[in-house]
Structure formats: structure tokens, C-alpha cells
Design a protein around this motif. Sequence first.
Motif, PDB file in Angstrom:
ATOM      1  N   THR A 130       0.850  -1.188   0.000  1.00 42.81           N
ATOM      2  CA  THR A 130       0.000   0.000   0.000  1.00 42.81           C
ATOM      3  C   THR A 130       0.888   1.241   0.000  1.00 42.81           C
ATOM      4  O   THR A 130       2.082   1.170   0.271  1.00 42.81           O
ATOM      5  N   SER A 131       0.300   2.390  -0.264  1.00 42.29           N
ATOM      6  CA  SER A 131       1.076   3.628  -0.358  1.00 42.29           C
ATOM      7  C   SER A 131       1.473   4.134   1.018  1.00 42.29           C
ATOM      8  O   SER A 131       0.875   3.767   2.043  1.00 42.29           O
ATOM      9  N   ASN A 132       2.483   4.994   1.026  1.00 39.02           N
ATOM     10  CA  ASN A 132       2.934   5.594   2.276  1.00 39.02           C
ATOM     11  C   ASN A 132       1.829   6.407   2.948  1.00 39.02           C
ATOM     12  O   ASN A 132       1.715   6.414   4.175  1.00 39.02           O
ATOM     13  N   ILE A 133       1.022   7.106   2.158  1.00 33.63           N
ATOM     14  CA  ILE A 133      -0.030   7.946   2.716  1.00 33.63           C
ATOM     15  C   ILE A 133      -1.044   7.107   3.481  1.00 33.63           C
ATOM     16  O   ILE A 133      -1.457   7.455   4.596  1.00 33.63           O
ATOM     17  N   ILE A 134      -1.453   5.974   2.899  1.00 36.39           N
ATOM     18  CA  ILE A 134      -2.434   5.117   3.561  1.00 36.39           C
ATOM     19  C   ILE A 134      -1.866   4.552   4.852  1.00 36.39           C
ATOM     20  O   ILE A 134      -2.547   4.528   5.893  1.00 36.39           O
ATOM     21  N   ARG A 135      -0.617   4.095   4.809  1.00 41.28           N
ATOM     22  CA  ARG A 135      -0.017   3.544   6.030  1.00 41.28           C
ATOM     23  C   ARG A 135       0.184   4.624   7.083  1.00 41.28           C
ATOM     24  O   ARG A 135       0.123   4.349   8.281  1.00 41.28           O
ATOM     25  N   ILE A 137      -1.707   7.580   7.492  1.00 43.26           N
ATOM     26  CA  ILE A 137      -2.958   8.050   8.080  1.00 43.26           C
ATOM     27  C   ILE A 137      -3.688   6.939   8.827  1.00 43.26           C
ATOM     28  O   ILE A 137      -4.633   7.219   9.572  1.00 43.26           O
ATOM     29  N   SER A 138      -3.249   5.688   8.653  1.00 44.15           N
ATOM     30  CA  SER A 138      -3.877   4.611   9.420  1.00 44.15           C
ATOM     31  C   SER A 138      -3.606   4.741  10.910  1.00 44.15           C
ATOM     32  O   SER A 138      -4.309   4.129  11.726  1.00 44.15           O
ATOM     33  N   TRP A 139      -2.602   5.545  11.283  1.00 42.06           N
ATOM     34  CA  TRP A 139      -2.323   5.766  12.696  1.00 42.06           C
ATOM     35  C   TRP A 139      -3.294   6.760  13.334  1.00 42.06           C
ATOM     36  O   TRP A 139      -3.425   6.795  14.562  1.00 42.06           O
ATOM     37  N   SER A 243       5.373  15.028   3.916  1.00 43.13           N
ATOM     38  CA  SER A 243       3.966  14.685   4.123  1.00 43.13           C
ATOM     39  C   SER A 243       3.727  14.133   5.524  1.00 43.13           C
ATOM     40  O   SER A 243       2.718  14.471   6.170  1.00 43.13           O
ATOM     41  N   THR A 244       4.650  13.304   6.017  1.00 44.44           N
ATOM     42  CA  THR A 244       4.485  12.739   7.358  1.00 44.44           C
ATOM     43  C   THR A 244       4.535  13.829   8.417  1.00 44.44           C
ATOM     44  O   THR A 244       3.731  13.844   9.360  1.00 44.44           O
TER      45      THR A 244
END
Length: 300
Positions: A130-135, A137-139, A243-244
Motif C-alpha cells: 500500500t502507499s505511504n499515505i495510507i499507512r 494516516i492509518s495511525w 507529508s508525514t
Amino acid sequence: MRTRALAPRPLSAPPGSGEGNHRFSFLQVAPLAAVLIIFLLLPMVVLVVVSFFDYDSVQIIPSFQFTNYIDVLGSAVTWRTYLSTLRFTIIVWLVTAVLGFTVAYVLAFEIRSRTAQMVLFLVCTVPFLTSNIIRMISWIPVLGRNGLINSTLVHMGLVPKPIEWLLYSEFAVVLAMVHLYTLFMVTPIFNTLMRIDRSLVEAARDAGASGWQVLWNVIIPLAKPGMAIGTIFVVTLVMADFSTVQVMSGGQSASVALMMKNQMSLLQYPAAAANAVVLLILVLLMVAAILRVVDIRKEL
């Protein structure tokens, strides 16, 4: 009548063979050289040139001046932003180095079956599908004020009210980066540990070395090339991540990459280019220091 054995005459290379070999080698290298020149060297040259340009609110003015670098190196805010980025980099590197080495050590030395090693290693890579963004925002539903952790702690009576600093804080930024980049440390260390001759470990144990002595005096020194490669990956990724920092800190933390992103959104491209050049020099100095300490050619 005695015959005298004649020594075989060395075969002479056909004329023009050396030139043909050079030409063939050039043709082999040419595609990669063209790719590096077009997609790496030329953009860097353009970046450096633009960093000396002037700008206003609507356009870039191609006039040679040092104003952008004076603003970068003479601003206290910029210095604090660089220090904040370095702080994130050091913390994430320390955590990923410990986690990465631990996971790689367990896979390489504690799991005896080669099939089980590969299966567990592939399990570690599943989140990267999966993409970095999905991983990242899952937090948020896990760390939020009404998230899983806070709800569990409040329900169990361990805390009187939700913990505020779990989300939109530097802790959340570091946690998300560790989650995103630990595998970049696991993979090269695991590859290095799998190359270690197990007879060296057995010889150290036969000599009376304890488990910690074997780890400190045999395994860790031999794992340094993999640790260095992982360090280069993690350092460069964290230094370039914006982004993070933006999402997980809720805008309360800053980084150099985020500052450049904001400058580009305001059409301040020369200022962003100057920051990019300074950041590139800083990253190259850090990589050069790593290569000075550890010879990674053993892994290449």
C-alpha cells in the motif's frame, strides 16, 4: 639428428581489437550514462542555476545573485527548521536501527528453516503493498483523542482522560516514520547477516564467548556494511519527507522538505531551490561520513 622443441609463439591480437573492445564497452555504458545525465545530472544543474535567480510574487527573474543563500544561512527560523529535521533524522535512525537489527537477527539466526525465513520476511514487506499515505494516516484512528489507544486506556481506568500528545505531535511524526522506514533498515542488515559464515559464530562459542560477546565482537562488526546501507536509506528518506511531518504533527512541527513545499506553493522556486541545494549538500556530507567509517563495498 636432434630436434629442438620450439616454444609456442604468443598469439598476437588481431589489429583493431582494442579499439573494438573500447567501442563495445562504450556502447554498453552509454544507455545508463544517458539516463543519469538526463534524469539526474541535468535536473541538478538546473536546480543549482535556479537557486541563484531572483523572484517576485508572479515570476522568476533570471539575475545572478546570492540573496536566496543569504536568506537560508542567515535566518534563525531556517536554522531551527534544519535542527528540527536533524532531530527527527537522528531519533528515527536510532529506533529503526535497533528494530531493524533485532528483526534481521531473529530472521537470520533464530529461524532455522530457510522457507520460514523467506515467508516471515515477505510478511514484513506486505504493508509496502500500500502507499505511504495510507499507512501513515492509518495511525490517526489509533492515536486520536477518541482512538483505539485512548479509548482502551480510559475504559480500563489507567488514565482519567485521553492523552493529547499521542496524535498531532512530534511523537506521532517519529512513530509514523519508524513505521514507514524500518524495512529499509531490515532488508540490508538481513542480507548481511545471511552472508555471515556460521562457523565463525560456532568458533566463538567454542572459545567460551557468551551470547552477548558473540553478538558484540562477531555479528555486529560483520553486519556494519548492511547497517551503513540501511542508515543511508533511512537518513535520505527522513530528510526528504514532508507529508508525514505535515499530517502527523498537525502543522505543529517543521522540516526542511515541508518548508520547500510551502515555498513552491507560494511560487518561490529560487528560494526552494537554494534550500534544496543546502539540504543536498548536508545529506551528501552525512553519506560521505558514513562511507568513511564503513566500507559498504563488501555488500555490493
